[in-house]
Each structure stands twice: as C-alpha cells, then as structure tokens.
Design an enzyme around this catalytic site. Structure first.
Site, PDB file in Angstrom:
ATOM      1  CG  ASP A  55      -1.778  -1.300   1.226  1.00 12.00           C
ATOM      2  OD1 ASP A  55      -2.362  -1.636   0.188  1.00 12.00           O
ATOM      3  OD2 ASP A  55      -1.767  -1.984   2.259  1.00 12.00           O
ATOM      4  CE  LYS A  98       3.137  -2.856  -5.150  1.00 10.32           C
ATOM      5  NZ  LYS A  98       2.889  -2.895  -3.700  1.00 10.32           N
ATOM      6  N   GLY A 123      -4.233  -4.719  -4.083  1.00 12.40           N
ATOM      7  CA  GLY A 123      -5.239  -3.752  -4.487  1.00 12.40           C
ATOM      8  C   GLY A 123      -4.548  -2.463  -4.851  1.00 12.40           C
ATOM      9  CG  HIS A 124      -2.203  -1.787  -7.798  1.00 11.33           C
ATOM     10  ND1 HIS A 124      -1.251  -1.660  -6.832  1.00 11.33           N
ATOM     11  CD2 HIS A 124      -1.788  -2.766  -8.618  1.00 11.33           C
ATOM     12  CE1 HIS A 124      -0.295  -2.549  -7.065  1.00 11.33           C
ATOM     13  NE2 HIS A 124      -0.601  -3.240  -8.133  1.00 11.33           N
ATOM     14  CD  GLN A 142       0.871  -9.320  -2.231  1.00 10.85           C
ATOM     15  OE1 GLN A 142       1.553  -9.988  -2.964  1.00 10.85           O
ATOM     16  NE2 GLN A 142      -0.393  -9.074  -2.483  1.00 10.85           N
TER      17      GLN A 142
HETATM   18  P1  IMP Z   1      -2.338 -13.078   2.217  1.00  9.03           P
HETATM   19  O1  IMP Z   1      -1.473 -12.477   1.157  1.00  9.03           O
HETATM   20  O2  IMP Z   1      -3.812 -12.898   1.941  1.00  9.03           O
HETATM   21  O3  IMP Z   1      -1.987 -14.489   2.533  1.00  9.03           O
HETATM   22  O4  IMP Z   1      -2.085 -12.247   3.569  1.00  9.03           O
HETATM   23  C1  IMP Z   1      -0.837 -12.329   4.249  1.00  9.03           C
HETATM   24  C2  IMP Z   1      -0.439 -10.973   4.803  1.00  9.03           C
HETATM   25  O5  IMP Z   1      -0.121 -10.096   3.726  1.00  9.03           O
HETATM   26  C3  IMP Z   1      -1.543 -10.243   5.582  1.00  9.03           C
HETATM   27  O6  IMP Z   1      -0.936  -9.489   6.609  1.00  9.03           O
HETATM   28  C4  IMP Z   1      -2.155  -9.323   4.550  1.00  9.03           C
HETATM   29  O7  IMP Z   1      -2.818  -8.233   5.145  1.00  9.03           O
HETATM   30  C5  IMP Z   1      -0.914  -8.903   3.792  1.00  9.03           C
HETATM   31  N1  IMP Z   1      -1.190  -8.468   2.422  1.00  9.03           N
HETATM   32  C6  IMP Z   1      -1.459  -9.236   1.353  1.00  9.03           C
HETATM   33  N2  IMP Z   1      -1.618  -8.484   0.254  1.00  9.03           N
HETATM   34  C7  IMP Z   1      -1.421  -7.209   0.614  1.00  9.03           C
HETATM   35  C8  IMP Z   1      -1.413  -5.949  -0.095  1.00  9.03           C
HETATM   36  O8  IMP Z   1      -1.600  -5.872  -1.308  1.00  9.03           O
HETATM   37  N3  IMP Z   1      -1.160  -4.844   0.640  1.00  9.03           N
HETATM   38  C9  IMP Z   1      -0.901  -4.906   1.968  1.00  9.03           C
HETATM   39  N4  IMP Z   1      -0.891  -6.049   2.671  1.00  9.03           N
HETATM   40  C10 IMP Z   1      -1.145  -7.187   2.003  1.00  9.03           C
HETATM   41 MG    MG Z   2      -2.829  -2.409  -1.886  1.00 14.42          MG
END
Ligand code: IMP
Ligand code: MG
Length: 428
Positions: free
Chosen positions: A13, A16, A40-41, A223
């Site tokens: 977040d 990007k 999520g962008h 991420q």
């Molecule tokens: P997962 O990717 O759904 O398995 O979540 C694992 C961890 O990564 C959690 O803490 C999520 O909140 C975090 N996470 C996954 N995708 C994002 C993202 O795009 N932005 C911020 N945190 C993320």
């Molecule tokens: Mg995001």
C-alpha cells in the site's frame, strides 16, 4: 532502459498503482509476477478512480500489453468480473496475456484460507482470505492446478481429485466442514475455458522476445519487501516473493536482463494484518495519519495500522531489492505537522541497531529511535518540481534520501496522475 521492476519497500500500500501507471504509459508490457487478488491498486485517471486487484495496472494504458506471469495465482471468477467491470467502462481487456504456467485458486483454497485463520486464533496472520497461501502451498506440494490444466479435462479432473483427496480429510476431520465435490470444482473451472484459452500464452517466451526486440517491460510486484515470504517478517507475510528477484522466477526473465529496480516507499508507514511494526502509533497521531492518508484497504476495507517513516526498513528494502531508484509517495499527507519523526535506528533490549535485526524475536523487541525533522504547513499538491516544495519538505526528502539506500527519483504530492515531483528520469 528496457526492463524495469517496480516493488513496494514497506508492508504494501505504498501507492505502487500510481507509479506503475505512470511508468506503464511508457512501457510496451506491464507484467504482474507474484501474488493474486490479495493486492489492491487504486489508480486515479482524469478524476476516475479504478480499483484493481488482479489485473496489472497496464490494462489502463491503451498502448500497453498487460501480462499475468507464471508467479501469480489466479482466481478466475475475480479476473472475469474485473475484466467485465473495466470493459463496461470502456477499457479494452482483450490484450491481456496470461501465463499457461500460472496457478489457479480453486474454491476450496478460499475456504481453507478462512478456516485456517480462524483456527489459528490469536496466532492468525491476518490474511486477506482470498486463498493465496493455500494455493502457493499447493504449488510447492505439487498438487496445484495451472492455467494449462484447463485445456486437458482429464488431467484437470485427476488433479482436482488428487488435491481433494487430502483437503477433504482436512476440511471434514479437522475443520468440521462439508466435503467438496470433485465435479463441482471441475465444472466451475471448465466454465472459464472459453475466455481463458485465447488469452493464454507462453509469456516467458513472449517477454524475452520483447526484450530482444528492444521493447520496454515493466514488472510490477504485488505486496512488498516486508511481506516477502523469504525476506519479510515471517510468518506475518504473504506466500510469494514480492521483492525484485520475484520478477525473474515469476516470469522467466533472467536477472541479467533487469535494468532498473524502482522501490516505492511511503513518506510514513502502514501495515494491514498482524505482525511486528516498530514505528506503529497507537495514539491520535496514528489516527490522524489514517484519516489524512485514507489508509483503508482497497481489497478488504480494513483500516491500516499507521506509523512514522522507518529508515531501517527503507535501507533493508533498498538492499534486498537492489533498488536503483526510490519513489517517495504521499508526502502531502504529512503537511501540517510541526515536527516529523523519522525512525533512524532501533533500540533492541538496550542495543542500538542500524540495520534490520537478524532474528524475528529481536525485531519484535525493536523500539524506534527517532530524529525529529521540521514540518511544513504549505499545500504541496500543486508542486511539480523539487524547487516548488517548501524548504522544510525539501529537507525532509533529502534527509530520507540520505538514510534510505537509494536516490529518491520522484515524490508524490497528491492522488492524481500528474501530482508528482520528478527529480530524476527513471526511464531516461
Ligand atoms: P495473504 O497475502 O492474503 O496471505 O495475507 C498475508 C499478509 O499479507 C496479511 O498481513 C495481509 O494483510 C498482507 N497483504 C497481502 N496483500 C497485501 C497488499 O496488497 N497490501 C498490503 N498487505 C497485504
Ligand atoms: Mg494495496
């Protein structure tokens, strides 16, 4: 400058989407190489707001081919609905290329992601519940389903049956859930064949050939470094490689073809989900950052945890990514502070650490050591060059640059596509 990797330098977040979009306008391909619809962008173009989860942001630049690489995990229902939404808003989605080797997120992995989290109780990761972790685990366990399996019904059925052989035991006996029917999963997957087949490519071959021909390829990470499964705050991480090296394994483009690595870093820090976060604020400053920065998840709507800029994280992220450039985002959010704290090192049980501690235990104990920089009160949103920034904001940027391991090439001063101060041409 043909191959550029764009990564997040904190916990995701960082903004990007806007950087990808800006660079994507000058790219022939924009490639997603890891993660899935956990990302999520938000991209704002001409006042229109687009929230993308699975599609690469390049989809919004007409001259650009968006690619979903082999390192991505795909929820076909989500991909379809995202394409439908964009198509209805006039965006052409037929240029999309999907790797035949990308893994699919079957419905049972969404269920398993959620029940596993519930089962963990206070040891939960705080996942997005989209089936990401179980699907990467299946990949490593060699019971995953790939895009190409859609085109061989017998193989698909065998693979789903093989996976469910194990998973139904888990669902029924451990988690007290109903067993899942093989045929139901197979039917659901097969219903996508017609629209997926024409988009499916040997994307590794395509991208290497594009680079041979001098095309510009932008690789966009989902991420961020601190959520990388190997280099992040394990186990509070996502399940893929979100650092620049992931662009290679996740696409089939080798490391010696990468020219630049652009790491996006926010002027303060946020994190969603559980896990250690040294500069996290539990007071009204944290709420102030959250409200002012609109720090709520695009994917889950969850409020993000907020804290000050952490230069230890920045240096670490620059190092593991090999960052050549930093893009500093959301500087405008800090407007109005008298003093801006910046974490320059950690105190771990009485010892000063300039670099990321070796162990997670130490990282959990890390307390930020702050330096206080002068704030500014002027509106930054109209600034377009470094000289337009108030002197204190300039000093803040320069101070961060000095501690963060790479040059700061661009500074975000507002949500719009053009609300950016350019210091160095990244594509130059
Ligand atoms: P997962 O990717 O759904 O398995 O979540 C694992 C961890 O990564 C959690 O803490 C999520 O909140 C975090 N996470 C996954 N995708 C994002 C993202 O795009 N932005 C911020 N945190 C993320
Ligand atoms: Mg995001």
């Amino acid at each position: 400058m043909p191959a550029i990797v764009l990564v997040g330098a904190q916990w995701g977040d960082e903004g990007k989407g806007k950087a990808t979009d800006a660079l994507g306008q000058h790219s022939d391909y924009v490639v997603k190489f890891n993660g899935g619809n956990n990302a999520g962008h938000t991209v704002v173009i001409g006042g229109e707001k687009y929230a993308l989860h699975l599609l690469p942001s390049g989809i919004l630049s007409p001259g650009c081919i968006p690619v979903i690489g082999n390192g991505v995990v795909i929820d076909l229902a989500v991909l379809r609905s995202e394409m439908d939404t964009l198509t209805s808003r006039g965006v052409d989605c037929s240029r999309l290329m999907i790797s035949a080797d990308a893994h699919l997120i079957p419905s049972y992995n969404r269920i398993l992601d959620k029940v596993a989290e519930r089962f963990l109780g206070n040891r939960r990761i705080g996942t997005t519940g989209r089936g990401i972790g179980p699907t990467y685990a299946d990949k490593m366990n060699r019971v995953g389903l790939r895009v190409q399996d859609l085109f061989d019904e017998n193989i698909l059925r065998q693979k789903v049956a093989g996976a469910l052989d194990q998973k139904n035991h888990l669902l029924v006996k451990v988690y007290n859930r109903r067993a899942i029917e093989v045929e139901q999963v197979v039917e659901e997957l097969l219903s996508a064949v017609e629209w997926v087949r024409p988009l499916t490519r040997d994307t590794g071959l395509e991208l290497n050939r594009a680079l041979d021909a001098g095309r510009t390829v932008l690789f966009e990470a989902g991420q961020a470094a601190m959520l990388d499964v190997d280099h992040g705050t394990y186990p509070f991480v996502t399940s893929s490689n979100a650092i620049s090296a992931g662009a290679c394994t996740g696409t089939g483009v080798p490391p010696n073809r990468i020219d630049r690595v652009v790491a996006v870093i926010k002027a303060y820090t946020t994190r969603v989900g559980e896990g250690p976060f040294p500069t996290e604020l539990h007071d009204e400053s944290g709420q102030w950052l959250q409200a002012k920065g609109h720090e709520f998840g695009v994917t889950t709507g969850r409020p993000r945890r907020c804290g000050w800029y952490d230069a230890v994280v920045a240096r670490y992220a620059s190092r593991v990514n090999g960052a050549t450039d930093l893009v500093l985002t959301k500087l405008d959010v800090l407007t109005g502070l008298e003093r801006v704290p910046v974490c320059v090192a950690y105190d771990v049980d009485g010892q000063r650490h300039e670099e990321m501690p070796m162990t997670q235990t130490d990282f959990h104990h890390a307390r930020p050591i702050y330096e206080y920089l002068d704030g500014w009160s002027e509106d930054l949103s109209g600034c377009r060059s470094f000289d337009d920034l108030p002197a204190a904001a300039q000093r803040y940027v320069l101070a961060l640059e000095g501690m963060s391991g790479a040059r700061i090439s661009a500074v975000g001063v507002g949500p719009g596509r053009d609300a950016t101060v350019i210091r160095h041409e990244i594509l130059g």
